[in-house]
Every structure is written in structure tokens, then in C-alpha cells.
Design a protein around this motif. Structure first.
Motif, PDB file in Angstrom:
ATOM      1  N   SER A  92     -47.100  41.434  -5.663  1.00  0.00           N
ATOM      2  CA  SER A  92     -46.010  40.747  -6.343  1.00  0.00           C
ATOM      3  C   SER A  92     -44.978  40.232  -5.337  1.00  0.00           C
ATOM      4  N   GLY A  94     -45.911  38.884  -2.619  1.00  0.00           N
ATOM      5  CA  GLY A  94     -46.559  37.775  -1.941  1.00  0.00           C
ATOM      6  C   GLY A  94     -47.275  38.163  -0.656  1.00  0.00           C
ATOM      7  N   THR A 281     -52.492  38.227 -16.332  1.00  0.00           N
ATOM      8  CA  THR A 281     -51.570  38.852 -17.298  1.00  0.00           C
ATOM      9  C   THR A 281     -50.225  38.155 -17.184  1.00  0.00           C
ATOM     10  N   THR A 283     -46.457  37.525 -16.586  1.00  0.00           N
ATOM     11  CA  THR A 283     -45.482  38.261 -15.786  1.00  0.00           C
ATOM     12  C   THR A 283     -44.178  38.376 -16.537  1.00  0.00           C
TER      13      THR A 283
ATOM     14  N   SER B 259     -44.672  34.023  -4.628  1.00  0.00           N
ATOM     15  CA  SER B 259     -44.978  35.346  -5.175  1.00  0.00           C
ATOM     16  C   SER B 259     -44.162  35.566  -6.433  1.00  0.00           C
ATOM     17  N   ALA B 260     -44.499  36.612  -7.156  1.00  0.00           N
ATOM     18  CA  ALA B 260     -43.771  36.914  -8.395  1.00  0.00           C
ATOM     19  C   ALA B 260     -42.294  37.119  -8.102  1.00  0.00           C
ATOM     20  N   ALA B 261     -42.025  37.793  -6.989  1.00  0.00           N
ATOM     21  CA  ALA B 261     -40.632  38.054  -6.639  1.00  0.00           C
ATOM     22  C   ALA B 261     -39.903  36.745  -6.362  1.00  0.00           C
ATOM     23  N   GLU B 264     -39.143  34.931  -9.529  1.00  0.00           N
ATOM     24  CA  GLU B 264     -37.998  35.534 -10.195  1.00  0.00           C
ATOM     25  C   GLU B 264     -36.684  35.062  -9.576  1.00  0.00           C
ATOM     26  N   LEU B 319     -42.833  25.828 -11.339  1.00  0.00           N
ATOM     27  CA  LEU B 319     -42.877  27.290 -11.422  1.00  0.00           C
ATOM     28  C   LEU B 319     -43.880  27.749 -12.469  1.00  0.00           C
ATOM     29  N   VAL B 323     -46.901  30.255 -11.816  1.00  0.00           N
ATOM     30  CA  VAL B 323     -47.105  31.490 -12.573  1.00  0.00           C
ATOM     31  C   VAL B 323     -48.506  31.512 -13.174  1.00  0.00           C
ATOM     32  N   GLN B 326     -51.597  31.416 -10.276  1.00  0.00           N
ATOM     33  CA  GLN B 326     -51.686  32.339  -9.148  1.00  0.00           C
ATOM     34  C   GLN B 326     -52.150  33.731  -9.503  1.00  0.00           C
ATOM     35  N   GLN B 327     -52.459  33.951 -10.721  1.00  0.00           N
ATOM     36  CA  GLN B 327     -52.867  35.284 -11.169  1.00  0.00           C
ATOM     37  C   GLN B 327     -51.875  36.340 -10.672  1.00  0.00           C
ATOM     38  N   LEU B 328     -50.607  36.049 -10.845  1.00  0.00           N
ATOM     39  CA  LEU B 328     -49.612  37.024 -10.422  1.00  0.00           C
ATOM     40  C   LEU B 328     -49.759  38.261 -11.283  1.00  0.00           C
ATOM     41  N   ARG B 329     -49.730  39.362 -10.631  1.00  0.00           N
ATOM     42  CA  ARG B 329     -49.867  40.579 -11.426  1.00  0.00           C
ATOM     43  C   ARG B 329     -48.570  41.354 -11.392  1.00  0.00           C
ATOM     44  N   PRO B 330     -48.137  41.811 -12.532  1.00  0.00           N
ATOM     45  CA  PRO B 330     -46.910  42.592 -12.534  1.00  0.00           C
ATOM     46  C   PRO B 330     -47.181  44.014 -12.048  1.00  0.00           C
TER      47      PRO B 330
END
Lengths: 424, 433
Positions: A92, A94, A281, A283, B259-261, B264, B319, B323, B326-330
Motif C-alpha cells: 500500500s 508502493g 478489492t 480501497t 500507491s494507495a498511500a 490518499e 486517480l 485505483v 493497480q490492484q491496490l490492496r488495503p
């Protein structure tokens, strides 16, 4: 001192790298022995569990010391769970290497990959500074100035509890009421705490050896009441001092470490560039994104609604343009361009929200006393008041917008009298 | 009933808010417990620092209080005062006994004399004395049982005398007669006064080991937080950047870098942008242009704002793609740890020992209350937006003639326009005929 200089002369040779690694592992929370790092370079499996645990600690910081005492230091989850958490946390954030995601879940392998991940975290930002600040021993009484501190000290979140099925809107109203009640309770307790702090500070004035502080803090006064707690506090303080000293050594020596890490990376095979497909999934960020997207969309519509008729009217009136008028218009265009650029900078660089930040030790000082370094409460009160006014205006505007929207929707059912509650 | 997914999201938001509140409350309760305990009576440990500690930073330099006696001295003083007060009582008792025509026989009597002879000038601090003299001696029947002999004829000690006597006596050692004298139970020396921070907090002195560690600690933090750069630091920064680049080049993930971060963080920026843009728009709309130049300025600004909002919406699209693609996973637990979120616009999280000075409890209370008020408003604004996004679509899609529509409208009004505190009344306006 002399020995350090000697090592400096030898440069990257024998002494400097072990010293840098030792300093690093001393700075890290529960850092493994320097030997683990050396073995990890050669991808030895026996180094893997220690490094998984280290990354787990680094990526899921423990709550601050004040809280940990009562929570009785939560037991670390099983290695497998730690592996899982480290992998997804790195993802997450990166983290670029796929090899890490493919390591076995039992945590038995991959020490070199883990070393690389640690180095990646270290290279990316002020990791050690953050870790030290998070576990810092709090000697003084503090009031967090910024929300990020309140939240950061809380540690990892419990899993989100969601409603099981559909609920009535009255349930939401009940929850809202509960929330209001909790805030009221919080404010009362906070007032009491301030009063008690004020008492303790004035009853112990002149007792502190540091004259810029003057009085004792709650933690320091506790030293006299609870000798065992006092011994523990002293121990924690001393071990923090050791960590801080190690961190300072690390700063001087880290260049050697990075050169070494280059050789570690060089020993890795190049990863084939192919995306692996992981289950998708949604986010957490996605719902937030949709919320802001909706707001922006609404704003865009409103702006269009405001600007277009104005443009039409302007074009209709401004038939014949003299050269003088064109010059003025150009000046206007430039001025607006500058203003809007400033506006854009305001959110990109965070200029608009300059707010004092970072925990500070509370010190009671008589109003007449001469200054000294430190932020004055009165200044901060001023900043907070203007922030309060600004937020109240924002909330008020939102409520007005809601009222307008509701009136529009109520038009669907004529013949009703809407009587607003008193007090607005 | 609200639809299931709407219920789920809203209840989760509200519970988050409640949890955050409860956590603050817990933290506060913990510190309240400690503070309350400190303000009750307790027995402080005898720290090594109770003896005068050498070094440049001892308490003697602190201007107030001018002179602080040690605990040992205080205890002695207390005992002495009690003895003296007893002596005074003995005198009084004597005088009363005389008035009763000397009904009782007298046994020992040199106590009073020793008290009167002790009249050297006071040397000890008046602060200590005033406290000791406040403790009232228990009055009892012993006045008649312990008479005195050899009292100077016709001279009874007045209140003033009593003070003078007692004050003087502190300079001298109590005479042996005073100790040997048989003391009735009620006049036995009291236990030393219980410790309260209010009365004796000022006497506390931090242990040497702690003082050393604490001053070293603040020195180290200051050193650690100083942002001074050096050649070796610059070289290390370069090395780190190169390391990151090399690692990215060697990696197997497709390089569409968010990245997910980061997503955000970008969402946070957009949120901030949106509120600033809206604010600016409202400024423009509320202004009343006086001439054609101002009118033109306003038009251009509105158009410019529209263009910027368009750019933001474009960024939203990017964005969304990031999301989705990218198959972002939490985090496995569902949410990222909050600790990894930096404060808006701030990246440095290092701590340095800085002070926040306040002058009165009132001021501290104002500050703390304002801080909570700001946090509460921020939460309210967030909840308002979430509720708006979920509830308005419901109101507009439900049948206005249906039975639950009015109930829903009323609840929505209360939640969104009144902060849940008040309700509006809706009346059916029946035609007159």
C-alpha cells in the motif's frame, strides 16, 4: 574520540560498516543483532524471522508509552500474520519489488528481500525520526496542537465495525446524539484536567532543576509517589538516550551503509517485468475519492451556472472596444491569473493552513514574567479562534445548502407547511 | 429503513467518530486519575535529593521560596512546637487550678520555667513557623491533672506571650525536664502531618539520576532535531535517491507509480482544493461590482475557478484509473494505520523539546476547549458531507406521496440542517373548502 577519528581515516574500510549497522540496529525498535544484517546480504534463511518481526514493528508502531502501560503491551501476532501485514503494508505504500510479495507466508525465507525493503523504507523518508518520535518518553505535560498527533499516538486501529443490515434513520439520529453527548463529556473532563494541571504546576513551582521549566510535570511528580514507576521511567529515559545517541552515530555513518546496500541490490537478479494479477478489492481511498469527486462536480456546475450568463451579458454590452479598454482588460487578465495561481499554491503547499504543530511541554509562567523561548498560549488561542470561525462558516454554508436542497425537493409535494424549529 | 449499503457506510462513519471520541476520553481519564491521585494526600518517598545535592543546578538559586527547610528539620520543629504548646497549657491549667483554690497537689514543675527562659530571637523561617502554629493543641481534662509548680507569682501567659515563648524556644534545645515529664496520652506527639502537594509540593526535589538523564535527553533531542546539513549528510541523501531509483528500475511491477498511500494524499489535496475554490467562488458571488472593470474581474475569476475545478476533476479521473488499474490492496484489517498519515502539508514528524507557555488555568482551559471545538467542527463537517452524499439521493428518489417520505425529510432536516439537535414541524395545509 581518538578511536573514532582513526576509523574516519580508514574510511569505508573494516570498522565503519559494522559501526553504521550497529548504530542502525540500536536505533530501531527491538533491532536485531548486526550479524542478522550480514547474513541477510547472503539471503540466509535463519535471518528471515528476525527481519520479518523487525519490519512488522517498524510498519505497525506501538501506541505511545503513556497508553501502552495500561494496555499491558499487546502480544505480537503470530509470525504468519506479521508476514501478511508487512506485505500488504509495503504494497500500500508502493513498494516496488514483486519478489517480496511472492515470499512464503510462513516467514522462513527472504532475508535479503527484507533487508532491501528495510533500506527502501529508510531511504524514502525520515523513518528513524518518526519511530523515535512515536515511542518518545513523555516527561512533560502536553496538549497536542494538531489532530495528526492525537491520531498518531493511538496506534493501530481496531477493525471497522459496520452495520449488519439495513438500519432505520432513527438509529443514525441516536448515534449522532450519542456523539454529541460524548463531545460534551470530553470537554468537561478536559476542563477538569486543565484545572488539575494548573494546580500541580503551581504547587511545585521552583522544584525543577531546569529553570526554564520551573515546575514539575505530572510524570515528574509521580516519581515521588510511585518509586517503582519512577525507576521504570528512568530506565526508559536512559534507553531512549542510548537510541538517540545511536541515531546520531548512524547519521554520521550512513553513507557507508548505502554503499553496502548497493552491493546487496547488485547481488539480486533483475525482476521480469510482468504484472501479477491479484484479487481486486475496493480501497478505503476509493470512497473518499468519490466523495470529493461529487463535491467537485457540484462546484463545477455552480461555477458554470454563475459564469456563463455573466459572459453572455458582458459580450452583449461590450460591442465596440477601444484600444484603451483592451489594455485594461489585459491588465485584469494578468491580475486574475496571478490571484488564481496563488490560490492553487495555497493548497499545493499547504500555506493556507499554517498551524502550530508538534507536541510541546506545558509550562506555567506568570503573565508578567520575562519571555524566553516557547510558544505563548495566547498566540495559539488566536490561531485556533480564527480556525474555529472559518470552520463554523464552512459548516454553516453546508447547512444552508442542505436547507436549499430540501426546500427544492419539498416542492414535489405542495400543500405542506414547514415550520422551522425556534432558535435559528 | 435505509438501504443496506447506505446503512452500512453511514453507521461505519458514525461509529468511527464515536470510537475516536471514546479513545480521547480514555486517554483523558487515564491522566485525570493520575492527577487526582497526586492532589490527594500521599506519602512521598525519601529521595536521595532530599539531602542537599551538589552541582550548579540546585534549588538554592530559585528565588521563591527564600529558604526551604529540610523534611527532617520540619519534623523536629513540629515535635518541639507540640511540647511547647503543652507547656503553655500546663501554665493555663495551673492558673485555673489556682482559681479553684489549689485543690490538687503538685508533682513536677520545671517544664514551664524551661519554656519561659527560652527567649532567644527567632532564626528559622517564619513560613514554617506559621504552619506549625496553626495546628491546634487538643484540649482535654489534663489541664487539671498536670499542674505545675514554681510558676512566677501572678504572671499568666497571654496569647502574645505564648507565641513569643514558642518562637523563642525553637532556637534552644528542649530541656530534659520537658521530656522526662510524664505526658498524658492525649498530649502524645502527633504523627507528622500528611503530605499534600498543596502544602509541601514546593519541597520536592528531583533525584539526581533523573535530572541527569532528563537534561541529557533534551540535549540529544535538540541535537537530533537540528536540521543542519553537512557534506556527509548531503552525500547520504544522494546515495539514498540513487538507491531508490535503482531499485525501481530493477523491479517487476508495472511503473504506473501511485500507491494507495499516495492516492490518499492526493485525495486530501483535492479536498483542500475544493473547499478553497468554493470559498473563493462565494467571495466573488457575494461581492457587488461597482464598475465594469470589477465586473470583468469577477467574470474572469469565475471562469478561472471553473477551469481549475475542471483540472481537479481531470485529476479525479486519473486517480480513479490508478485505483482501478493497480490492484491496490488495503490492509488486511481493512484500514491503514493512522500513524502513517502525515499531517496536512507537513512531513517532518521529528520531535524537539519546545515549550508552550500559559499564564493561568483559565487560559489553559480556553486553549484546550478551543482545540476540542476545532476537532469537533472538523468531524462535524466531514460527517455532514458524508450524510449529504448518502441521504439526498434517497429523498429525491423516494415517492413523495409515500408514507415514509415525510418522516425521512424531517430526519434529514434535523441531521443536516440542525446538527441533529432540533426538529422542524410539518403541517398538512388542508384546503379551506
Amino acid at each position: 574520540m581518538g578511536r573514532r577519528r582513526l576509523r574516519g581515516h580508514r574510511g569505508d574500510a573494516v570498522g565503519a560498516l559494522p559501526e553504521a549497522i550497529a548504530a542502525l540496529s540500536q536505533t530501531l525498535p527491538a533491532g536485531p543483532s548486526p550479524e542478522i544484517f550480514r547474513r541477510a546480504k547472503f539471503d540466509r534463511p535463519e535471518a528471515a524471522p528476525a527481519l520479518w518481526q523487525l519490519l512488522f514493528r517498524v510498519l505497525s508502531p506501538l501506541p505511545a508509552d503513556g497508553a501502552s502501560a495500561s494496555r499491558a503491551s499487546p502480544a505480537s501476532p503470530a509470525l504468519e500474520a506479521q508476514v501478511h501485514l508487512v506485505k500488504s503494508a509495503l504494497r500500500s505504500q508502493g513498494y516496488p519489488r514483486r519478489a517480496l510479495a511472492q515470499l512464503p507466508e510462513d516467514g522462513s525465507q527472504g532475508s535479503r528481500e527484507l533487508l532491501l525493503a528495510l533500506a527502501w523504507l529508510l531511504a524514502r523518508g525520515p523513518l528513524l525520526e518518526q519511530l523515535l518520535a512515536q515511542t518518545r518518553v513523555r516527561l512533560g505535560d502536553e496538549i497536542p496542537l494538531c489532530e495528526c498527533e492525537t491520531l498518531a499516538s493511538a496506534g493501530p486501529l481496531p477493525p471497522r465495525r459496520e452495520a449488519d443490515g439495513p438500519v432505520d434513520i432513527r438509529h443514525l439520529q441516536w448515534l449522532m446524539g450519542k456523539l454529541r453527548f460524548q463531545w460534551r463529556k470530553l470537554i468537561t473532563s478536559q476542563q477538569e484536567q486543565c484545572a488539575l494541571l494548573g494546580k500541580i504546576h503551581s504547587y511545585t513551582r521552583g522544584c525543577h532543576s531546569d529553570r526554564s521549566l520551573g515546575h514539575l510535570s505530572v510524570a515528574e511528580t509521580e516519581l515521588f509517589r510511585d518509586p517503582e514507576g519512577g525507576r521504570q521511567l528512568l530506565q526508559r529515559l536512559e534507553s531512549e538516550n542510548v537510541r538517540l545517541e545511536a541515531a546520531l552515530v548512524w547519521r554520521r555513518q550512513e553513507l557507508v551503509f548505502w554503499k553496502w546496500m548497493d552491493t546487496v541490490l547488485g547481488a539480486c537478479p533483475l525482476e521480469a517485468s510482468q504484472p501479477t494479477l491479484l484479487p481486486r478489492t475496493p480501497t478505503v481511498g476509493a470512497s473518499e475519492l468519490e466523495l470529493v469527486a461529487r463535491e467537485l462536480q457540484a462546484l463545477h456546475e455552480e461555477l458554470r451556472g454563475a459564469a456563463e450568463p455573466r459572459r453572455v451579458a458582458w459580450e452583449a454590452r461590450a460591442g465596440g472596444r477601444g484600444p484603451e479598454r483592451t489594455a485594461v482588460q489585459r491588465a485584469s487578465q494578468e491580475a486574475v491569473g496571478r490571484e488564481l495561481a496563488a490560490l492553487q499554491r495555497a493548497w499545493e503547499q499547504g500555506e493556507a493552513l499554517a498551524q502550530p504543530h508538534g507536541p510541546r511541554r506545558l509550562v506555567k509562567r506568570d503573565a508578567g514574567a520575562s519571555g524566553g523561548p516557547g510558544l505563548r498560549a495566547a498566540e495559539l488561542i488566536g490561531v485556533l479562534r480564527s480556525r474555529e470561525t472559518c470552520l463554523e462558516a464552512v459548516l454553516g454554508r453546508l447547512q444552508t445548502r442542505c436547507w436549499q436542497e430540501l426546500t427544492r425537493l419539498a416542492g414535489a409535494r405542495p400543500g405542506l407547511l414547514w415550520i422551522l424549529p425556534p432558535g435559528r | 429503513m435505509l438501504p443496506a449499503d447506505c446503512s452500512r457506510r453511514l453507521v461505519a462513519e458514525l461509529r468511527d467518530a464515536l470510537d475516536a471520541c471514546a479513545e480521547r476520553q480514555q486517554q483523558l481519564e487515564r491522566s485525570l486519575r493520575v492527577s487526582r491521585r497526586l492532589l490527594r494526600t500521599w506519602e512521598p518517598v525519601e529521595t536521595p535529593a532530599a539531602e542537599p545535592a551538589p552541582g550548579p543546578e540546585t534549588n538554592e538559586e530559585v528565588p521563591s521560596p527564600a529558604c526551604t527547610p529540610s523534611r527532617q528539620e520540619l519534623k523536629e520543629l513540629e515535635l518541639l512546637t507540640q511540647a511547647l504548646e503543652k507547656a503553655v497549657r500546663v501554665r493555663k491549667g495551673m492558673s485555673k487550678a489556682r482559681e479553684r483554690h489549689e485543690a490538687l497537689s503538685l508533682k513536677s514543675g520545671d517544664a514551664a520555667t524551661s519554656a519561659t527562659t527560652a527567649s532567644a530571637p527567632s532564626r528559622a523561617s517564619s513560613q514554617v513557623w506559621s504552619r506549625a502554629s496553626e495546628t491546634k493543641p487538643p484540649r482535654g481534662a489534663h489541664q487539671t491533672t498536670v499542674p505545675a509548680r514554681g510558676l512566677p507569682e501572678g504572671r499568666l501567659p497571654s496569647v502574645g506571650d505564648r507565641t513569643r515563648m514558642a518562637r523563642g524556644a525553637r532556637a534552644t534545645k528542649p530541656g530534659p525536664g520537658l521530656r522526662d515529664q510524664q505526658i498524658p496520652p492525649s498530649a502524645a506527639p502527633q504523627a507528622p502531618e500528611a503530605f499534600t502537594l498543596k502544602e509541601k509540593g514546593i519541597l520536592l526535589k528531583l533525584p539526581m539520576a533523573y535530572r541527569k538523564a532528563a537534561s541529557q535527553n533534551s540535549r540529544l533531542w535538540a541535537q537530533f532535531s537540528s536540521t543542519q546539513t553537512s557534506d556527509s549528510r548531503d552525500a547520504a541523501t544522494t546515495a539514498k535517491t540513487q538507491f531508490l531509483q535503482k531499485m525501481k528500475m530493477m523491479s517487476g511491477w508495472p511503473g504506473s507509480g501511485l500507491s494507495a498511500a499516495e492516492v490518499e494524499a492526493e485525495v486530501g489535496l483535492l479536498r483542500k482544493a475544493c473547499s478553497l475554490l468554493r470559498w473563493q467562488m462565494e467571495e466573488e458571488l457575494s461581492a457587488d461590482p461597482a464598475d465594469w472593470m470589477q465586473e470583468y474581474h469577477c467574470l474572469l475569476t469565475l471562469e478561472g475557478l471553473q477551469a481549475i475545478t475542471g483540472q481537479c476533476l481531470h485529476r479525479v479521473q486519473e486517480l480513479r484509473a490508478a485505483v482501478a488499474g493497480q490492484q491496490l490492496r488495503p490492509w488486511p484489517e481493512g484500514r491503514c494505520p493512522r500513524a502513517s498519515m502525515p499531517c496536512e502539508g507537513r512531513t517532518d514528524s521529528s520531535w524537539s523539546p519546545q515549550l508552550l507557555l500559559y499564564s493561568s488555568t483559565k487560559e489553559l482551559q480556553t486553549l484546550a476547549a478551543l482545540r476540542l471545538r476545532v476537532a469537533m467542527l472538523e468531524q462535524q463537517i466531514h460527517l455532514e458531507k458524508v450524510l449529504m452524499a448518502e441521504l439526498f439521493p434517497l429523498v429525491s428518489t423516494r415517492d413523495p406521496q409515500g408514507p415514509s417520505w415525510l418522516v425521512l425529510c424531517r430526519a434529514v432536516h434535523s441531521l443536516l440542517c440542525e446538527g441533529g439537535e432540533r426538529f422542524l414541524t410539518i403541517l398538512q395545509d388542508e384546503p379551506a373548502d
